[in-house]
Design a protein around this motif. Structure first.
Motif, PDB file in Angstrom:
ATOM      1  N   GLU A  82       0.817  -1.216   0.000  1.00  0.00           N
ATOM      2  CA  GLU A  82       0.000   0.000   0.000  1.00  0.00           C
ATOM      3  C   GLU A  82       0.847   1.261   0.000  1.00  0.00           C
ATOM      4  O   GLU A  82       0.312   2.370  -0.026  1.00  0.00           O
ATOM      5  N   GLY A  83       2.178   1.103   0.069  1.00  0.00           N
ATOM      6  CA  GLY A  83       3.058   2.260   0.065  1.00  0.00           C
ATOM      7  C   GLY A  83       3.391   2.809   1.440  1.00  0.00           C
ATOM      8  O   GLY A  83       4.002   3.874   1.558  1.00  0.00           O
ATOM      9  N   ARG A  84       3.030   2.073   2.483  1.00  0.00           N
ATOM     10  CA  ARG A  84       3.316   2.509   3.850  1.00  0.00           C
ATOM     11  C   ARG A  84       4.683   1.991   4.298  1.00  0.00           C
ATOM     12  O   ARG A  84       5.003   0.824   4.071  1.00  0.00           O
ATOM     13  N   PHE A  85       5.464   2.857   4.956  1.00  0.00           N
ATOM     14  CA  PHE A  85       6.760   2.437   5.486  1.00  0.00           C
ATOM     15  C   PHE A  85       6.563   1.591   6.744  1.00  0.00           C
ATOM     16  O   PHE A  85       5.714   1.902   7.590  1.00  0.00           O
ATOM     17  N   VAL A  86       7.362   0.553   6.878  1.00  0.00           N
ATOM     18  CA  VAL A  86       7.483  -0.212   8.108  1.00  0.00           C
ATOM     19  C   VAL A  86       8.884   0.059   8.650  1.00  0.00           C
ATOM     20  O   VAL A  86       9.876  -0.173   7.949  1.00  0.00           O
ATOM     21  N   LEU A  87       8.960   0.575   9.870  1.00  0.00           N
ATOM     22  CA  LEU A  87      10.242   0.956  10.450  1.00  0.00           C
ATOM     23  C   LEU A  87      10.832  -0.181  11.266  1.00  0.00           C
ATOM     24  O   LEU A  87      10.108  -0.980  11.870  1.00  0.00           O
ATOM     25  N   GLN A  88      12.156  -0.238  11.286  1.00  0.00           N
ATOM     26  CA  GLN A  88      12.864  -1.305  12.016  1.00  0.00           C
ATOM     27  C   GLN A  88      12.733  -1.091  13.514  1.00  0.00           C
ATOM     28  O   GLN A  88      12.885   0.021  14.016  1.00  0.00           O
ATOM     29  N   ASP A  89      12.500  -2.171  14.233  1.00  0.00           N
ATOM     30  CA  ASP A  89      12.392  -2.098  15.684  1.00  0.00           C
ATOM     31  C   ASP A  89      12.889  -3.390  16.295  1.00  0.00           C
ATOM     32  O   ASP A  89      12.128  -4.326  16.515  1.00  0.00           O
ATOM     33  N   VAL A  90      14.216  -3.445  16.545  1.00  0.00           N
ATOM     34  CA  VAL A  90      14.812  -4.634  17.149  1.00  0.00           C
ATOM     35  C   VAL A  90      15.250  -4.356  18.587  1.00  0.00           C
ATOM     36  O   VAL A  90      16.079  -5.060  19.149  1.00  0.00           O
ATOM     37  N   ASN A  91      14.669  -3.275  19.171  1.00  0.00           N
ATOM     38  CA  ASN A  91      14.952  -2.916  20.569  1.00  0.00           C
ATOM     39  C   ASN A  91      16.432  -2.679  20.822  1.00  0.00           C
ATOM     40  O   ASN A  91      16.943  -3.003  21.894  1.00  0.00           O
ATOM     41  N   THR A  92      17.124  -2.125  19.837  1.00  0.00           N
ATOM     42  CA  THR A  92      18.527  -1.755  19.987  1.00  0.00           C
ATOM     43  C   THR A  92      18.730  -0.437  19.252  1.00  0.00           C
ATOM     44  O   THR A  92      18.778  -0.413  18.022  1.00  0.00           O
ATOM     45  N   SER A  93      18.840   0.647  19.983  1.00  0.00           N
ATOM     46  CA  SER A  93      18.896   1.972  19.369  1.00  0.00           C
ATOM     47  C   SER A  93      20.063   2.098  18.401  1.00  0.00           C
ATOM     48  O   SER A  93      19.942   2.730  17.342  1.00  0.00           O
ATOM     49  N   PHE A  94      21.178   1.482  18.728  1.00  0.00           N
ATOM     50  CA  PHE A  94      22.372   1.551  17.881  1.00  0.00           C
ATOM     51  C   PHE A  94      22.097   0.998  16.488  1.00  0.00           C
ATOM     52  O   PHE A  94      22.643   1.465  15.490  1.00  0.00           O
ATOM     53  N   LEU A  95      21.228   0.008  16.394  1.00  0.00           N
ATOM     54  CA  LEU A  95      20.902  -0.622  15.116  1.00  0.00           C
ATOM     55  C   LEU A  95      19.657  -0.022  14.464  1.00  0.00           C
ATOM     56  O   LEU A  95      19.527  -0.033  13.245  1.00  0.00           O
ATOM     57  N   ASP A  96      18.743   0.477  15.272  1.00  0.00           N
ATOM     58  CA  ASP A  96      17.467   0.947  14.744  1.00  0.00           C
ATOM     59  C   ASP A  96      17.533   2.333  14.107  1.00  0.00           C
ATOM     60  O   ASP A  96      16.658   2.681  13.310  1.00  0.00           O
ATOM     61  N   PHE A  97      18.553   3.131  14.455  1.00  0.00           N
ATOM     62  CA  PHE A  97      18.568   4.528  14.016  1.00  0.00           C
ATOM     63  C   PHE A  97      19.743   4.838  13.090  1.00  0.00           C
ATOM     64  O   PHE A  97      20.792   4.197  13.149  1.00  0.00           O
ATOM     65  N   VAL A  98      19.520   5.856  12.261  1.00  0.00           N
ATOM     66  CA  VAL A  98      20.546   6.386  11.363  1.00  0.00           C
ATOM     67  C   VAL A  98      20.461   7.903  11.406  1.00  0.00           C
ATOM     68  O   VAL A  98      19.490   8.482  11.908  1.00  0.00           O
ATOM     69  N   HIS A  99      21.498   8.567  10.869  1.00  0.00           N
ATOM     70  CA  HIS A  99      21.475  10.024  10.770  1.00  0.00           C
ATOM     71  C   HIS A  99      20.755  10.470   9.511  1.00  0.00           C
ATOM     72  O   HIS A  99      20.843   9.813   8.470  1.00  0.00           O
ATOM     73  N   GLY A 100      20.056  11.596   9.608  1.00  0.00           N
ATOM     74  CA  GLY A 100      19.390  12.159   8.442  1.00  0.00           C
ATOM     75  C   GLY A 100      18.943  13.580   8.715  1.00  0.00           C
ATOM     76  O   GLY A 100      18.919  14.033   9.870  1.00  0.00           O
ATOM     77  N   THR A 101      18.594  14.296   7.675  1.00  0.00           N
ATOM     78  CA  THR A 101      18.136  15.664   7.814  1.00  0.00           C
ATOM     79  C   THR A 101      16.837  15.724   8.617  1.00  0.00           C
ATOM     80  O   THR A 101      15.988  14.838   8.494  1.00  0.00           O
ATOM     81  N   ARG A 102      16.676  16.742   9.432  1.00  0.00           N
ATOM     82  CA  ARG A 102      15.459  16.911  10.223  1.00  0.00           C
ATOM     83  C   ARG A 102      14.217  16.941   9.328  1.00  0.00           C
ATOM     84  O   ARG A 102      14.156  17.672   8.364  1.00  0.00           O
ATOM     85  N   THR A 103      13.219  16.152   9.687  1.00  0.00           N
ATOM     86  CA  THR A 103      11.928  16.176   8.970  1.00  0.00           C
ATOM     87  C   THR A 103      10.799  15.947   9.983  1.00  0.00           C
ATOM     88  O   THR A 103      10.068  14.957   9.874  1.00  0.00           O
ATOM     89  N   PRO A 104      10.621  16.823  10.965  1.00  0.00           N
ATOM     90  CA  PRO A 104       9.593  16.581  11.980  1.00  0.00           C
ATOM     91  C   PRO A 104       8.201  16.503  11.346  1.00  0.00           C
ATOM     92  O   PRO A 104       7.806  17.329  10.539  1.00  0.00           O
ATOM     93  N   GLY A 105       7.485  15.452  11.711  1.00  0.00           N
ATOM     94  CA  GLY A 105       6.119  15.279  11.245  1.00  0.00           C
ATOM     95  C   GLY A 105       5.961  14.407  10.022  1.00  0.00           C
ATOM     96  O   GLY A 105       4.828  14.120   9.614  1.00  0.00           O
ATOM     97  N   ARG A 106       7.070  13.945   9.455  1.00  0.00           N
ATOM     98  CA  ARG A 106       6.935  13.063   8.303  1.00  0.00           C
ATOM     99  C   ARG A 106       8.128  12.104   8.254  1.00  0.00           C
ATOM    100  O   ARG A 106       9.232  12.434   8.676  1.00  0.00           O
ATOM    101  N   VAL A 107       7.855  10.909   7.737  1.00  0.00           N
ATOM    102  CA  VAL A 107       8.891   9.886   7.553  1.00  0.00           C
ATOM    103  C   VAL A 107       9.106   9.753   6.055  1.00  0.00           C
ATOM    104  O   VAL A 107       8.150   9.577   5.279  1.00  0.00           O
ATOM    105  N   GLU A 108      10.349   9.844   5.613  1.00  0.00           N
ATOM    106  CA  GLU A 108      10.661   9.746   4.189  1.00  0.00           C
ATOM    107  C   GLU A 108      12.038   9.143   4.004  1.00  0.00           C
ATOM    108  O   GLU A 108      12.865   9.137   4.923  1.00  0.00           O
ATOM    109  N   ARG A 109      12.276   8.629   2.817  1.00  0.00           N
ATOM    110  CA  ARG A 109      13.583   8.062   2.510  1.00  0.00           C
ATOM    111  C   ARG A 109      14.587   9.190   2.269  1.00  0.00           C
ATOM    112  O   ARG A 109      14.254  10.217   1.718  1.00  0.00           O
TER     113      ARG A 109
END
Length: 267
Positions: free
Chosen positions: A240-267
């Motif tokens: 349907e075009g919806r993003f599924v975000l990674q959640d393995v309960n490890t912040s070091f693995l779940d997050f990456v750096h990116g430009t601020r985009t408050p209020g929206r999730v995008e590639r």
């Protein structure tokens, strides 16, 4: 619901532009009404040189309590049950202060269209943005819990605050325990200042119970670039075009750096 973006930086002593973003990672509508957002008790290094009771062994009962997480400061989402729906794939922004912060310092975000703002006793208020009342148990800062640079926060399902177990630490501060079964997400994002502070002290093995943060010292490190935020990784896109975000309960693995985009999730 998960934390999807995290920005708790400051500039020239100005720290009111902080925010976190939450994302509905499921395929059903969820309601924020009454949910809790707060800071987790934080002492991840051996501070026995400062206070014997702050050794890793002594603080293990706080850091590694399988019954829940301890918090001195938390906020409650407004609503009476179904007032604040979040659709599948929708992101919402919680601002410390929901105003345009760029006039205070170039490069700070405009959060005037945030979805919620923390309620404090002496901070600016945007009348168009719902406030999240501060519950305690410790006395609030002027901006509530503050979305402080100290790194670990939780999101939990709605519950009666007065029913939570209470306890005081060696410093006399009061904490309330949010039961593990109510916890939706725990994230540990460490900025450069905190990271350097921790390097001067031997780290403890665990910062939270394994079921909430699996990797020892598994924090995600942010840097001084004001344009960058911590973003949860996009795992896949549904048909349907919806993003599924990674959640393995490890912040070091779940997050990456990116430009601020408050209020929206995008590639």
């Amino acid at each position: 619901l998960v934390f999807s973006e995290w920005w708790t930086k400051g500039a020239e002593g100005y720290y009111n532009a902080r925010y976190v973003e939450l994302y509905n990672n499921s395929d059903i509508t969820v309601y924020l009404d009454g949910m809790l957002l707060g800071q987790v008790w934080e002492a991840v290094a051996d501070l026995s040189w400062l206070e014997p009771e702050l050794s890793c062994a002594a603080t293990n009962s706080w850091r590694n309590d399988p019954s829940g997480v301890w918090s001195a400061g938390m906020h409650k989402f407004p609503g009476s049950g179904r007032d604040f729906p979040v659709a599948p794939g929708q992101a919402v922004t919680v601002a410390m202060d929901a105003v345009d912060h760029s006039p205070a310092y170039p490069g700070l975000p405009d959060l005037s269209d945030a979805d919620f703002e923390l309620d404090g006793f002496a901070d600016v208020d945007n009348p168009d943005v719902p406030n999240m009342p501060y519950l305690g148990p410790e006395v609030a800062w002027d901006t509530g819990s503050g979305l402080d640079i100290w790194p670990m926060m939780f999101l939990a399902q709605a519950t009666e605050f007065e029913s939570l177990d209470r306890r005081r630490d060696v410093r006399g501060n009061e904490y309330a325990r949010v039961p593990t079964e109510l916890i939706l997400d725990v994230v540990r994002i460490v900025d450069g200042y905190v990271y350097q502070h921790q390097q001067n002290n031997p780290p403890c093995d665990l910062v939270a119970p394994r079921n909430l943060e699996r990797l020892e010292g598994g924090e995600f490190l942010t840097y001084d670039d004001l344009s960058l935020a911590a973003h949860r990784r996009i795992l896949r896109t549904t048909t349907e075009g919806r993003f599924v975000l990674q959640d393995v309960n490890t912040s070091f693995l779940d997050f990456v750096h990116g430009t601020r985009t408050p209020g929206r999730v995008e590639r």
